[in-house]
Design a protein around this motif. Sequence first.
Motif, PDB file in Angstrom:
ATOM      1  N   ASP A 164       0.869  -1.177  -0.052  1.00  6.12           N
ATOM      2  CA  ASP A 164      -0.102  -0.001  -0.049  1.00  6.12           C
ATOM      3  C   ASP A 164       0.926   1.095   0.032  1.00  6.12           C
ATOM      4  OD1 ASP A 164      -1.786   2.001   0.585  1.00  6.12           O
ATOM      5  OD2 ASP A 164      -3.037   0.820   1.915  1.00  6.12           O
ATOM      6  N   PRO A 165       0.846   2.201  -1.027  1.00  7.13           N
ATOM      7  CA  PRO A 165       1.602   3.418  -0.938  1.00  7.13           C
ATOM      8  C   PRO A 165       1.433   4.452   0.060  1.00  7.13           C
ATOM      9  CG  PRO A 165       0.044   3.321  -2.690  1.00  7.13           C
ATOM     10  CD  PRO A 165      -0.064   1.942  -2.238  1.00  7.13           C
ATOM     11  N   ASP A 166       0.159   4.005   0.611  1.00  5.25           N
ATOM     12  CA  ASP A 166      -0.375   5.159   1.764  1.00  5.25           C
ATOM     13  C   ASP A 166       0.313   4.742   3.235  1.00  5.25           C
ATOM     14  OD1 ASP A 166      -1.410   6.889   0.038  1.00  5.25           O
ATOM     15  OD2 ASP A 166      -3.264   5.654   0.174  1.00  5.25           O
ATOM     16  N   VAL A 167       0.737   3.434   3.184  1.00  8.81           N
ATOM     17  CA  VAL A 167       1.549   3.185   4.648  1.00  8.81           C
ATOM     18  C   VAL A 167       2.904   2.747   4.246  1.00  8.81           C
ATOM     19  CG1 VAL A 167       1.207   1.425   6.437  1.00  8.81           C
ATOM     20  CG2 VAL A 167      -0.774   2.052   5.152  1.00  8.81           C
ATOM     21  N   ARG A 168       3.800   3.365   4.580  1.00  3.88           N
ATOM     22  CA  ARG A 168       5.309   3.202   4.429  1.00  3.88           C
ATOM     23  C   ARG A 168       6.234   3.420   5.615  1.00  3.88           C
ATOM     24  NH1 ARG A 168       3.259   7.402   1.132  1.00  3.88           N
ATOM     25  NH2 ARG A 168       4.466   9.082   2.236  1.00  3.88           N
ATOM     26  N   LEU A 169       7.480   2.428   5.307  1.00  4.42           N
ATOM     27  CA  LEU A 169       8.499   2.617   6.361  1.00  4.42           C
ATOM     28  C   LEU A 169       9.976   2.894   5.655  1.00  4.42           C
ATOM     29  CD1 LEU A 169       9.219   2.058   9.320  1.00  4.42           C
ATOM     30  CD2 LEU A 169       9.948  -0.562   8.400  1.00  4.42           C
ATOM     31  N   THR A 170      10.613   3.914   6.145  1.00  9.19           N
ATOM     32  CA  THR A 170      11.761   4.231   5.450  1.00  9.19           C
ATOM     33  C   THR A 170      12.735   4.284   6.537  1.00  9.19           C
ATOM     34  OG1 THR A 170      10.422   5.973   3.989  1.00  9.19           O
ATOM     35  CG2 THR A 170      12.832   6.276   4.490  1.00  9.19           C
ATOM     36  N   PHE A 171      14.042   3.561   6.191  1.00 10.45           N
ATOM     37  CA  PHE A 171      14.770   3.218   7.164  1.00 10.45           C
ATOM     38  C   PHE A 171      16.393   3.451   6.454  1.00 10.45           C
ATOM     39  CE2 PHE A 171      13.221  -0.708   5.935  1.00 10.45           C
ATOM     40  CZ  PHE A 171      14.510  -1.342   5.562  1.00 10.45           C
ATOM     41  N   GLY A 172      17.388   3.777   7.193  1.00 10.92           N
ATOM     42  CA  GLY A 172      18.835   3.839   6.469  1.00 10.92           C
ATOM     43  C   GLY A 172      19.864   4.595   7.396  1.00 10.92           C
ATOM     44  N   LEU A 173      20.700   4.884   6.761  1.00 10.86           N
ATOM     45  CA  LEU A 173      21.789   5.685   7.508  1.00 10.86           C
ATOM     46  C   LEU A 173      22.089   7.108   6.836  1.00 10.86           C
ATOM     47  CD1 LEU A 173      24.353   2.716   7.834  1.00 10.86           C
ATOM     48  CD2 LEU A 173      22.948   3.705   9.365  1.00 10.86           C
ATOM     49  N   VAL A 174      22.855   8.007   7.711  1.00 19.87           N
ATOM     50  CA  VAL A 174      22.970   9.515   7.533  1.00 19.87           C
ATOM     51  C   VAL A 174      24.354   9.459   7.819  1.00 19.87           C
ATOM     52  CG1 VAL A 174      22.289  11.711   7.501  1.00 19.87           C
ATOM     53  CG2 VAL A 174      20.561  10.051   7.381  1.00 19.87           C
ATOM     54  N   ALA A 175      25.138  10.340   6.841  1.00 30.83           N
ATOM     55  CA  ALA A 175      26.662  10.517   7.296  1.00 30.83           C
ATOM     56  C   ALA A 175      26.462  11.989   7.511  1.00 30.83           C
ATOM     57  CB  ALA A 175      27.669  10.238   6.335  1.00 30.83           C
ATOM     58  N   ILE A 176      27.122  12.713   8.392  1.00 33.13           N
ATOM     59  CA  ILE A 176      27.093  14.247   8.375  1.00 33.13           C
ATOM     60  C   ILE A 176      28.515  14.589   8.529  1.00 33.13           C
ATOM     61  CG2 ILE A 176      24.861  14.345   9.230  1.00 33.13           C
ATOM     62  CD1 ILE A 176      25.832  14.626  12.065  1.00 33.13           C
ATOM     63  N   TYR A 177      28.588  16.079   8.500  1.00 32.39           N
ATOM     64  CA  TYR A 177      30.153  16.666   8.471  1.00 32.39           C
ATOM     65  C   TYR A 177      29.678  18.302   8.569  1.00 32.39           C
ATOM     66  CZ  TYR A 177      34.529  18.511   8.343  1.00 32.39           C
ATOM     67  OH  TYR A 177      35.785  19.331   8.619  1.00 32.39           O
ATOM     68  N   PRO A 178      30.076  19.132   9.651  1.00 31.53           N
ATOM     69  CA  PRO A 178      30.855  18.448  10.832  1.00 31.53           C
ATOM     70  C   PRO A 178      30.105  17.613  11.760  1.00 31.53           C
ATOM     71  CG  PRO A 178      30.436  20.915  11.121  1.00 31.53           C
ATOM     72  CD  PRO A 178      29.837  20.512   9.603  1.00 31.53           C
ATOM     73  N   PHE A 179      30.503  16.992  12.766  1.00 28.32           N
ATOM     74  CA  PHE A 179      29.902  16.215  13.485  1.00 28.32           C
ATOM     75  C   PHE A 179      30.472  16.490  14.948  1.00 28.32           C
ATOM     76  CE2 PHE A 179      33.447  13.525  11.962  1.00 28.32           C
ATOM     77  CZ  PHE A 179      33.738  12.727  13.019  1.00 28.32           C
ATOM     78  N   ASP A 180      29.729  15.942  15.962  1.00 29.04           N
ATOM     79  CA  ASP A 180      30.096  15.977  17.241  1.00 29.04           C
ATOM     80  C   ASP A 180      30.444  14.798  17.964  1.00 29.04           C
ATOM     81  OD1 ASP A 180      29.388  18.730  17.400  1.00 29.04           O
ATOM     82  OD2 ASP A 180      27.634  18.394  17.935  1.00 29.04           O
ATOM     83  N   ALA A 181      29.758  13.616  18.054  1.00 27.59           N
ATOM     84  CA  ALA A 181      30.148  12.493  18.703  1.00 27.59           C
ATOM     85  C   ALA A 181      30.248  11.336  17.445  1.00 27.59           C
ATOM     86  CB  ALA A 181      28.858  11.908  19.458  1.00 27.59           C
ATOM     87  N   PRO A 183      29.832  10.378  13.034  1.00 30.94           N
ATOM     88  CA  PRO A 183      29.491  11.108  11.854  1.00 30.94           C
ATOM     89  C   PRO A 183      28.401  10.219  10.990  1.00 30.94           C
ATOM     90  CG  PRO A 183      31.608   9.556  11.539  1.00 30.94           C
ATOM     91  CD  PRO A 183      31.117   9.653  13.127  1.00 30.94           C
ATOM     92  N   VAL A 184      28.036   8.988  11.482  1.00 35.02           N
ATOM     93  CA  VAL A 184      26.859   8.070  10.812  1.00 35.02           C
ATOM     94  C   VAL A 184      25.940   7.900  11.877  1.00 35.02           C
ATOM     95  CG1 VAL A 184      26.526   6.066   9.814  1.00 35.02           C
ATOM     96  CG2 VAL A 184      28.741   6.984   9.715  1.00 35.02           C
ATOM     97  N   ILE A 185      24.679   8.157  11.458  1.00 39.34           N
ATOM     98  CA  ILE A 185      23.627   8.184  12.579  1.00 39.34           C
ATOM     99  C   ILE A 185      22.485   7.112  11.646  1.00 39.34           C
ATOM    100  CG2 ILE A 185      21.750   9.423  13.565  1.00 39.34           C
ATOM    101  CD1 ILE A 185      24.458  10.178  14.491  1.00 39.34           C
ATOM    102  N   PRO A 186      21.735   6.346  12.408  1.00 35.85           N
ATOM    103  CA  PRO A 186      20.721   5.627  11.826  1.00 35.85           C
ATOM    104  C   PRO A 186      19.260   6.378  11.871  1.00 35.85           C
ATOM    105  CG  PRO A 186      21.049   4.781  13.909  1.00 35.85           C
ATOM    106  CD  PRO A 186      22.180   5.816  13.633  1.00 35.85           C
ATOM    107  N   MET A 187      18.554   6.129  10.875  1.00 36.44           N
ATOM    108  CA  MET A 187      17.277   6.708  10.888  1.00 36.44           C
ATOM    109  C   MET A 187      16.034   5.842  10.595  1.00 36.44           C
ATOM    110  SD  MET A 187      18.558  10.451   9.019  1.00 36.44           S
ATOM    111  CE  MET A 187      16.491  10.896   8.953  1.00 36.44           C
ATOM    112  N   VAL A 188      14.836   6.139  11.109  1.00 32.39           N
ATOM    113  CA  VAL A 188      13.947   5.637  10.541  1.00 32.39           C
ATOM    114  C   VAL A 188      12.473   6.367  10.486  1.00 32.39           C
ATOM    115  CG1 VAL A 188      13.075   4.786  12.909  1.00 32.39           C
ATOM    116  CG2 VAL A 188      12.296   3.291  11.261  1.00 32.39           C
TER     117      VAL A 188
END
Length: 341
Positions: A164-181, A183-188
């Motif tokens: 169903d296109p109206d019920v969706r789950l998105t997940f993955g990884l994000v790399a950021i710069y500059p970073f504090d703790a 550089p790679v963060i999981p997301m959902v």
Amino acid sequence: MSVTRAVRWAPLQQVLLACVLVFAGAVFAQTQEDRAYVGITVARGTRIGSQGGRLEERHQLDLRLPLPPLFLGKTVLVPSFGYETRFMGLERRGPLADVSEEDLSRRFHRFSLGLTVIRPLAPRWMLISGVSANPRTDFKSSFDVGMDTSWAGFAMANYLIGGDPDVRLTFGLVAIYPFDATPVIPMVAFTYRKGPYILELGLPRLTAMLKVGDGLELGLSAMFDQQVFRTRLPEGGQDLAARYVRETALRAGPTVNTRLGGSSLWLSTSLGLDFLNDYALLDRNRDRVELGMLQSTGPAPYLRVSLGWRPPKRAAASTRPAGSSLSTMPPAKGNTPPLIR
């Protein structure tokens, strides 16, 4: 904010910042259906610190424009652009009574430039990856790419639950710069849009709405936003080794979305409270510079009004889900293009 509270808040803040960098446009879009919008936010002034300092009323203007995608077979390249300007400053009172208004007030500008690659893998799966840059400036200091730009790269998978296109789950990884703790963060993130219900759970925003007829949506919205700007300090403040000012907001409140006539334009109004409303000075390495006057900021009410554009859904959406965000499938060539926020 006390030092102990700041240390405990840091890991979560890193995750939220990553979300803001990747979904820069989605922070201020009222729902994922908005392809373009212009919005104004006004937050009341509030006390800051224990020495009699006070923030002025803050104003913010943000704009999101749609850009045409490039189709390469099944792969879609989606550029994105956003602009934001905000005013913030301190009142001339208490220990700052003799400081000029020019030194206490700043108008900052932020540009969001991104490129996203969308590739369907199976009827229910889609891969989304991309990179974004966020230059920031006050147009008074010389621009330094290394100090005035943040970067983010991401790789996400999108799954249609039950097809169903109206019920969706998105997940993955994000790399950021500059970073504090780290550089790679999981997301959902999770999206549910069926019948009269709209539920968008994730970061940096949360939306829960109930449709009333075809032109009215009522509910609650919450958002996190954090921006870091390099700025000049008043005379005598350079010995603090501070190079940046950081504004952090955690806002929530009731929201009303109204369709204008039978058009694709929607007027959104949200009135609520900025619970976090935190300000900090940072050094060159973006570590917090402790200053008694900036350790405690009170919550502040805000009002946001925005005008958004939601293009009508095409009939092709029933066989190939057309969408606008990281959690949607790309439309067929010639249909309304998706915009990655």
